[in-house]
Every structure is written in structure tokens, then in C-alpha cells.
Design an enzyme around this catalytic site. Structure first.
Site, PDB file in Angstrom:
ATOM      1  N   ASN A   1      13.513   4.209   7.006  1.00 31.83           N
ATOM      2  CA  ASN A   1      12.738   2.979   6.801  1.00 31.83           C
ATOM      3  C   ASN A   1      11.947   3.085   5.500  1.00 31.83           C
ATOM      4  O   ASN A   1      12.030   4.085   4.789  1.00 31.83           O
ATOM      5  CB  ASN A   1      11.824   2.736   8.014  1.00 31.83           C
ATOM      6  CG  ASN A   1      10.913   3.908   8.265  1.00 31.83           C
ATOM      7  OD1 ASN A   1      10.112   4.271   7.426  1.00 31.83           O
ATOM      8  ND2 ASN A   1      11.055   4.531   9.424  1.00 31.83           N
TER       9      ASN A   1
ATOM     10  N   ASP B   1      12.823   4.128  15.722  1.00 30.45           N
ATOM     11  CA  ASP B   1      12.816   3.905  17.168  1.00 30.45           C
ATOM     12  C   ASP B   1      14.128   4.346  17.809  1.00 30.45           C
ATOM     13  O   ASP B   1      14.165   4.659  18.994  1.00 30.45           O
ATOM     14  CB  ASP B   1      12.562   2.420  17.464  1.00 30.45           C
ATOM     15  CG  ASP B   1      11.107   2.047  17.165  1.00 30.45           C
ATOM     16  OD1 ASP B   1      10.241   2.937  17.300  1.00 30.45           O
ATOM     17  OD2 ASP B   1      10.845   0.894  16.774  1.00 30.45           O
TER      18      ASP B   1
HETATM   19  N1  CTP Z   1       5.170   6.101  17.185  1.00 27.38           N
HETATM   20  C1  CTP Z   1       5.514   7.335  17.689  1.00 27.38           C
HETATM   21  N2  CTP Z   1       6.787   7.566  18.103  1.00 27.38           N
HETATM   22  C2  CTP Z   1       7.720   6.598  18.054  1.00 27.38           C
HETATM   23  C3  CTP Z   1       7.365   5.326  17.547  1.00 27.38           C
HETATM   24  C4  CTP Z   1       6.093   5.106  17.099  1.00 27.38           C
HETATM   25  O1  CTP Z   1       4.667   8.226  17.749  1.00 27.38           O
HETATM   26  N3  CTP Z   1       8.943   6.862  18.461  1.00 27.38           N
HETATM   27  C5  CTP Z   1       3.781   5.882  16.776  1.00 27.38           C
HETATM   28  C6  CTP Z   1       3.607   5.540  15.302  1.00 27.38           C
HETATM   29  O2  CTP Z   1       3.380   6.706  14.526  1.00 27.38           O
HETATM   30  C7  CTP Z   1       2.389   4.633  15.333  1.00 27.38           C
HETATM   31  C8  CTP Z   1       2.497   3.934  16.669  1.00 27.38           C
HETATM   32  O3  CTP Z   1       3.316   4.763  17.485  1.00 27.38           O
HETATM   33  O4  CTP Z   1       1.179   5.365  15.348  1.00 27.38           O
HETATM   34  C9  CTP Z   1       3.036   2.548  16.661  1.00 27.38           C
HETATM   35  O5  CTP Z   1       4.242   2.466  15.998  1.00 27.38           O
HETATM   36  P1  CTP Z   1       5.073   1.106  15.931  1.00 27.38           P
HETATM   37  O6  CTP Z   1       6.430   1.395  15.357  1.00 27.38           O
HETATM   38  O7  CTP Z   1       4.284   0.030  15.275  1.00 27.38           O
HETATM   39  O8  CTP Z   1       5.161   0.753  17.448  1.00 27.38           O
HETATM   40  P2  CTP Z   1       6.275   0.888  18.510  1.00 27.38           P
HETATM   41  O9  CTP Z   1       5.712   1.621  19.642  1.00 27.38           O
HETATM   42  O10 CTP Z   1       7.515   1.430  17.910  1.00 27.38           O
HETATM   43  O11 CTP Z   1       6.442  -0.610  18.960  1.00 27.38           O
HETATM   44  P3  CTP Z   1       7.320  -1.784  18.341  1.00 27.38           P
HETATM   45  O12 CTP Z   1       8.474  -1.150  17.622  1.00 27.38           O
HETATM   46  O13 CTP Z   1       7.708  -2.534  19.543  1.00 27.38           O
HETATM   47  O14 CTP Z   1       6.403  -2.557  17.446  1.00 27.38           O
END
Ligand code: CTP
Length: 407
Positions: free
Chosen positions: A214, A283
Site C-alpha cells: 500500500n 488486510d
Molecule cells: N491494524 C493491525 N493489524 C491489521 C490491520 C490493522 O494492527 N491487520 C492496526 C493498524 O496499525 C491501525 C489500526 O489497526 O492502528 C486500524 O487500521 P485500519 O486499516 O484503519 O483498520 P482496519 O481494522 O483494517 O479496518 P478497516 O480496514 O475496516 O478500515
């Protein structure tokens, strides 16, 4: 040996020296500040140079003294606008009555006053002057104006003066100024606190030569690691691939995939008090990574992805004692999504920012909206380095108010 309270490790200070007999004490101040770990750039006014030679300050600070706006060589090395952005603090010691008056009126008729006007960094002044000049209504009104604008006034003390009189107006002693500066910069506020911070993107391989990633540059996470280390924290930076240098005083563990990031974070978190997830973790990853380079035979190619573990949620579950800070990158309904993540991932604090075209990723500026149970704070748009300092201060404030800090 420095006590932790007086550590200024990694702090950058522009020390403005103005005209007054106390300028000789500023030489000792340079020594005290550098001994405590600060980087000091001395800026002298023309009058200051009548009292002490620039060579003295150059020898003590290890850097040529700046004194003119029109010094082409110095400007080529670091322009005055750049210099205005460089320090954590502009300290003027001694600050003469004339200097105080010029600052109060917003003059920019030499390098030092120009720096003060062109900088958004905190300014502290240590006044030094004859007792009648100090007591004069004009000086007091100017000081009032400066304090109202947030300038920190250190001193003066009272006692015998160089002019033979006794009274208020003596510059504080160098050690007293150094300690006030350390307190002002909150150094040592997180002394000995162990922090694990994830930063940067992850890379999920498709085959030996390709991967999914990303736009995260890691800049915000690295700036935050730097700011926390400057506050005395022991920071372990678990970082995905970036081109950034390791921030001074931090330990970096380099990883590529979300799985590797999780393993390294789990390990480090066992010894930590604070966990911060600034990484943009992919993700999803490939269900099966191809052993050999995928050839372009077919017109379409299906890649089957499976969900990656959530690092913050997994580590928080394994180590419930941690104070956990997350980030939320959103393109819509920022506050709602951030509050939802705060609850869902059982975070203690979440810093949310808008992302999308031209915002946040791989840029040097950003803005943050921070939420916690029962509170929120907006950190205004600005350079990531300044935002990181403000966020680090807020993390310290919330962590120290939290029961986790008492352990
Ligand atoms: N994070 C994490 N592990 C993952 C995904 C995210 O530890 N697999 C952490 C990121 O470092 C950040 C927070 O969770 O501090 C939120 O990340 P974000 O990508 O915005 O949220 P998601 O939980 O992935 O939700 P969404 O994709 O639905 O927005």
C-alpha cells in the site's frame, strides 16, 4: 552524569545571545545544554558580539555561530527559514530589554528576531538587565505581551548586578535555565517506558518477484518513534519496508509481511508498557504464494486472498496490561469509524486521519483527530514532525493518567 530529569538527548535548541554582560554566562549555558545531550545552534546579535567573541560559542557548541541574515555561506548551508524550523526550542539568554521590546513588537530586523517571527516552535527567554530597566513600565508591558503569546519567561533572579546595584534583573544561572528547558520540553516524561511501535506498509508476496502493498511511507510512525524516544521512552520500531533512516535512540526490527510483523510485535510486547499500531497492515495475503514467477499465459488471473491477523487486537488479547494506541485511516465518517475501532480493538487511544487523493500517505503533512473513552482532541494540520510531537505528548498524558502507568 546527568540525572534523567535533565536529559536533553536529541533536543535541538537555537540559543539566541543578545547584548548584555550576562552574555558571558551564555557560554557556560551552551556547555550545560550540550553536556545534557542537546544540539545547540548559537545565534548572536551584533551587540552580543561586543561582549563575547563568536569563537567562544563556536568552540563550545561545535558549530559556527550565526549572526547575520546576509551571510551567504551560512544561508547556503541552512537558510534562515529552515533554521527557524530546525529547533525544538528557541531560547534567548540573556534576553536584553531591547530584545524583549523588539520581540513584543514583532520586529524582524536581524537574524534572531526574524527566526522568532518565522518559527512555530516554543520560545523561552531568560531576561538580564539593570533593575530599573526591568521594573520599567515599558519592559513590563512588553513582557506581558510576550507571555500572553505563550513565550516562556525564565527568571530573572535578584541579587548583585554588574552595574553595582542590587535588585531584580540578574539572569538565572545556567543550570537553572537548563533544568527549566528540560521541564519545558517534557524530556524524561516517558523515561524508561518501553514502547513497541509498528510502522510502514507490509508486503504480501504473490510469487518470488511480486507483492501486494500500500501507499504508506512510514513517515508518521517514524516521526512518532522519534518524538517518543526524545521523551525518554525505549522504543522498538517494528517496521515494514521503507527508505527512512532509523530514528536516533530507537531499535528497529525490519519485517515484510503482516505475519512477520505480528511475530516481532508479540515478542517485543511481552516486555512493553505501550503498544502503538502506526503500520498500514495489509488486510489480506495470498492464500498460496507461487513458488516460481507466474507467467503471463492466461488473459485473466485470479488471486485468492485470505485475511491477515489483526496485529493490535491479537497482541492486546495476549497482553492485556498494555496501553494500546491505534491509527485509523478513513475516507468517510471519520469520527464514527474511529470510535468503532476504539471499542472493537479495545484500544486506549485512536488517532484518526483522512486518507485519499493528496492526503496523508507519503506526504510530509497531515492532521489528526484523536479519540479515547470520554475525550477527544484535534491536532491541527501541519508537518508530520510537529504532529508527532503533539501526539507523543498526548500519548504520555493519557498513559500517565492510566492505571497501566502505575505498574
Ligand atoms: N491494524 C493491525 N493489524 C491489521 C490491520 C490493522 O494492527 N491487520 C492496526 C493498524 O496499525 C491501525 C489500526 O489497526 O492502528 C486500524 O487500521 P485500519 O486499516 O484503519 O483498520 P482496519 O481494522 O483494517 O479496518 P478497516 O480496514 O475496516 O478500515
Amino acid at each position: 552524569m546527568q540525572t534523567p530529569a535533565t536529559s536533553l538527548t536529541g533536543r535541538r535548541i537555537v540559543l539566541g545571545v543578545t547584548g548584555g554582560i550576562a552574555a558571558y554566562k551564555a557560554a557556560d549555558l551552551v556547555r550545560r545544554l550540550t553536556e545534557a545531550g542537546a544540539e545547540v545552534q548559537v545565534v548572536m546579535t551584533a551587540n552580543a558580539q561586543r561582549f563575547v567573541g563568536a569563537q567562544t560559542f563556536q568552540a563550545l557548541s561545535g558549530t559556527p555561530v550565526r549572526s547575520s541574515l546576509w551571510d551567504e555561506t551560512a544561508e547556503a548551508a541552512m537558510g534562515h527559514i529552515e533554521l527557524a524550523r530546525w529547533p525544538d526550542l528557541i531560547l534567548i539568554a540573556p534576553a536584553s530589554a531591547n530584545c524583549i521590546a523588539r520581540l513584543a513588537h514583532g520586529l524582524a530586523d536581524d537574524l534572531l528576531t526574524t527566526l522568532c517571527l518565522a518559527s512555530d516552535r516554543p520560545v523561552a527567554i531568560a531576561p538580564a538587565m539593570n533593575r530599573l530597566m526591568w521594573a520599567h513600565a515599558a519592559t513590563q508591558a512588553n513582557l506581558h505581551t510576550l507571555m500572553h503569546r505563550g513565550v516562556h519567561v525564565l527568571g530573572p533572579g535578584s541579587g548583585g548586578q554588574a552595574c553595582g546595584e542590587t535588585g531584580e534583573g540578574r539572569m538565572w544561572e545556567p543550570l537553572q535555565i537548563r533544568d527549566a528547558v528540560a521541564a519545558l520540553l517534557h524530556t524524561g516524561r516517558l523515561n524508561g517506558v518501553r514502547i513497541v511501535l509498528t510502522a510502514g506498509p507490509t508486503r504480501e508476496p504473490i510469487d518470488p518477484v511480486r507483492f501486494i502493498t500500500n501507499r504508506s511511507s512510514g513517515k508518521m510512525g517514524y516521526a512518532l518513534a522519534d518524538a517518543l524516544a526524545r521523551m525518554g521512552a525505549e522504543v522498538t520500531l517494528v517496521s515494514g519496508p521503507t527508505a527512512l533512516p532509523v530514528p536516533a535512540g530507537t531499535r528497529r526490527i525490519e519485517v515484510e509481511t503482516a505475519d512477520e510483523m505480528l511475530a516481532a510485535t508479540q515478542d517485543a510486547a511481552a516486555q512493553a508498557q505501550i503498544l502503538i499500531g502506526a503500520a498500514a497492515v495489509a488486510d489480506y495475503r495470498l492464500e498460496a504464494v507461487a513458488e516460481h514467477k507466474i507467467k503471463k499465459k492466461a488473459d485473466t488471473l485470479d488471486l485468492r486472498l485470505v485475511k491477515n491477523p489483526d496485529i493490535l487486537a491479537t497482541v492486546r488479547a495476549a497482553h492485556p496490561q498494555l496501553f494500546v494506541v491505534g491509527f485509523a485511516a478513513e475516507t468517510e465518517d471519520l469520527a464514527e469509524h474511529a470510535r468503532d475501532k476504539l471499542l472493537r480493538k479495545k484500544l486506549d487511544l485512536i488517532a484518526a486521519n483522512w486518507v485519499g487523493s493528496g492526503r496523508a500517505f507519503d506526504r510530509d503533512d497531515n492532521a489528526l483527530h484523536v479519540f479515547w473513552a470520554g475525550g477527544e482532541r484535534e491536532l491541527a494540520h501541519g508537518p508530520k514532525s510537529r504532529l508527532a510531537r503533539e501526539l507523543a505528548d498526548l500519548i504520555a498524558e493519557r498513559y500517565l493518567a492510566h492505571p497501566a502507568a502505575a505498574r
